[in-house]
Scaffold this motif. Structure first.
Motif, PDB file in Angstrom:
ATOM      1  N   UNK A  55      10.410  -0.470  -7.717  1.00 10.94           N
ATOM      2  CA  UNK A  55       9.269  -1.347  -7.503  1.00 10.94           C
ATOM      3  C   UNK A  55       9.648  -2.655  -6.827  1.00 10.94           C
ATOM      4  N   UNK A  56      10.770  -3.267  -7.240  1.00  7.23           N
ATOM      5  CA  UNK A  56      11.159  -4.575  -6.720  1.00  7.23           C
ATOM      6  C   UNK A  56      11.499  -4.541  -5.238  1.00  7.23           C
ATOM      7  N   UNK A  57      11.843  -3.373  -4.719  1.00  5.59           N
ATOM      8  CA  UNK A  57      12.244  -3.259  -3.316  1.00  5.59           C
ATOM      9  C   UNK A  57      11.104  -2.833  -2.403  1.00  5.59           C
ATOM     10  N   UNK A  58       9.918  -2.662  -2.962  1.00  2.00           N
ATOM     11  CA  UNK A  58       8.762  -2.206  -2.189  1.00  2.00           C
ATOM     12  C   UNK A  58       7.749  -3.338  -2.083  1.00  2.00           C
ATOM     13  N   UNK A  59       7.351  -3.661  -0.856  1.00  2.00           N
ATOM     14  CA  UNK A  59       6.348  -4.696  -0.620  1.00  2.00           C
ATOM     15  C   UNK A  59       4.979  -4.062  -0.396  1.00  2.00           C
ATOM     16  N   UNK A  60       3.947  -4.878  -0.529  1.00  2.00           N
ATOM     17  CA  UNK A  60       2.590  -4.367  -0.358  1.00  2.00           C
ATOM     18  C   UNK A  60       2.396  -3.800   1.042  1.00  2.00           C
ATOM     19  N   UNK A  61       2.925  -4.496   2.067  1.00  2.00           N
ATOM     20  CA  UNK A  61       2.740  -3.994   3.428  1.00  2.00           C
ATOM     21  C   UNK A  61       3.466  -2.673   3.650  1.00  2.00           C
ATOM     22  N   UNK A  62       4.564  -2.423   2.888  1.00  2.00           N
ATOM     23  CA  UNK A  62       5.231  -1.111   2.962  1.00  2.00           C
ATOM     24  C   UNK A  62       4.280  -0.014   2.487  1.00  2.00           C
ATOM     25  N   UNK A  63       3.568  -0.319   1.416  1.00  2.00           N
ATOM     26  CA  UNK A  63       2.650   0.662   0.838  1.00  2.00           C
ATOM     27  C   UNK A  63       1.463   0.914   1.754  1.00  2.00           C
ATOM     28  N   UNK A  64       0.876  -0.161   2.296  1.00  2.00           N
ATOM     29  CA  UNK A  64      -0.299   0.012   3.161  1.00  2.00           C
ATOM     30  C   UNK A  64       0.075   0.729   4.457  1.00  2.00           C
ATOM     31  N   UNK A  65       1.260   0.451   4.987  1.00  2.00           N
ATOM     32  CA  UNK A  65       1.685   1.152   6.204  1.00  2.00           C
ATOM     33  C   UNK A  65       1.899   2.633   5.926  1.00  2.00           C
ATOM     34  N   UNK A  66       2.545   2.932   4.803  1.00  2.00           N
ATOM     35  CA  UNK A  66       2.788   4.337   4.461  1.00  2.00           C
ATOM     36  C   UNK A  66       1.484   5.073   4.193  1.00  2.00           C
ATOM     37  N   UNK A  67       0.507   4.360   3.670  1.00  2.00           N
ATOM     38  CA  UNK A  67      -0.791   4.977   3.368  1.00  2.00           C
ATOM     39  C   UNK A  67      -1.735   4.945   4.560  1.00  2.00           C
ATOM     40  N   UNK A  68      -1.319   4.248   5.656  1.00  2.00           N
ATOM     41  CA  UNK A  68      -2.165   4.071   6.841  1.00  2.00           C
ATOM     42  C   UNK A  68      -3.484   3.399   6.460  1.00  2.00           C
ATOM     43  N   UNK A  69      -3.345   2.307   5.706  1.00  2.00           N
ATOM     44  CA  UNK A  69      -4.491   1.535   5.227  1.00  2.00           C
ATOM     45  C   UNK A  69      -4.278   0.087   5.632  1.00  2.00           C
TER      46      UNK A  69
END
Length: 256
Positions: A55-69
């Protein structure tokens, strides 16, 4: 009456047009469906990233990019990264723990309850390696015992001790030992899974390519709880009750 046909046609055209309330309801349903789909994509992306990096190594923009959101859309669903993580834990672990409770609801023997839970957990790890990776990564966190799976293990072991089904000198240390066995089994399942290592490369001596690995692990767990080997093996090989209804995580990854 000469205008009757025209009146009838007008009424038919009006009947075909959706009422304002129906049109509004349709838009609301589409909006709700898109919102659910977006939320699921964010959770699915977070599952893969957190399982791989933590969790500590993952940023919100990493998640949104991976989700294409869009980045801004994230906050339509979650207040923060921590909020998403809590939802992820509930989605991945709590629902599974609730499913185990339903499957074991008709069992009266605490030993069989524990065996069923261990077997289903390892069976799911084989089906969904990403789920197993996240379970190992977060299972050793300081709050692991407060989650659904940890709480169930604590409850079920205490139930067995109270019923004098389990005989252990120290409940807490026994719980730690049993948890370690389960996580070691999960790690082994991930490492030697057919999705990771070709069959020809698997060490035959390990027996991990056999279908009874989950039963063998359940046997060892029951022995750690005080059962004799023969009885532990018998209970670990009993037919599994029901069929698990699991919301399979769509994310796939290659375990390294």
């Amino acid at each position: 009456m000469p205008d009757a046909p025209n009146s009838r046609a007008t009424r038919q055209r009006k009947q075909k047009l959706p009422a304002p309330a129906e049109a509004t309801e349709g838009r609301q349903q589409r909006s709700a469906r898109r919102k659910r789909e977006t939320r699921a994509r964010l959770l699915d992306a977070a599952l893969r990233l957190v399982a791989e990096k933590g969790m500590d190594s993952v940023a919100i923009n990493d998640i949104t990019e991976a989700a294409d959101v869009g980045f801004g859309s994230f906050y339509n669903h979650f207040e923060s990264k921590e909020g998403l993580f809590s939802a992820l834990v509930e989605w991945v672990f709590e629902e599974f723990a609730d499913m185990l409770d339903r499957l074991a609801s008709g069992l009266s023997d605490p030993a069989e309850v524990v065996a069923v839970c261990v077997r289903h957990t390892l069976m799911r790890v084989r089906r969904e390696p990403v789920w197993g990776l996240l379970l190992i990564r977060e299972g050793f966190s300081v709050h692991a015992l407060s989650w659904g799976l940890g709480q169930r293990l604590l409850r079920d072991s205490q139930s067995g001790i109270s019923a004098k089904r389990f005989v252990v000198p120290d409940h807490f240390l026994c719980l730690i030992s049993v948890t370690g066995i389960i996580f070691a089994a999960i790690a082994s399942e991930l490492h030697y899974s057919a999705r990771v290592t070709p069959v020809v490369e698997r060490p035959n001596a390990s027996g991990l390519d056999e279908q009874n690995f989950a039963e063998r692990a359940a046997t060892v767990v029951l022995q750690a709880l005080g059962l004799k080997r023969a009885e532990a093996e018998r209970i670990a090989r009993l037919p599994l009750p029901g069929k698990p209804e699991i919301k399979v995580c769509r994310t796939k990854t290659r375990v390294r």
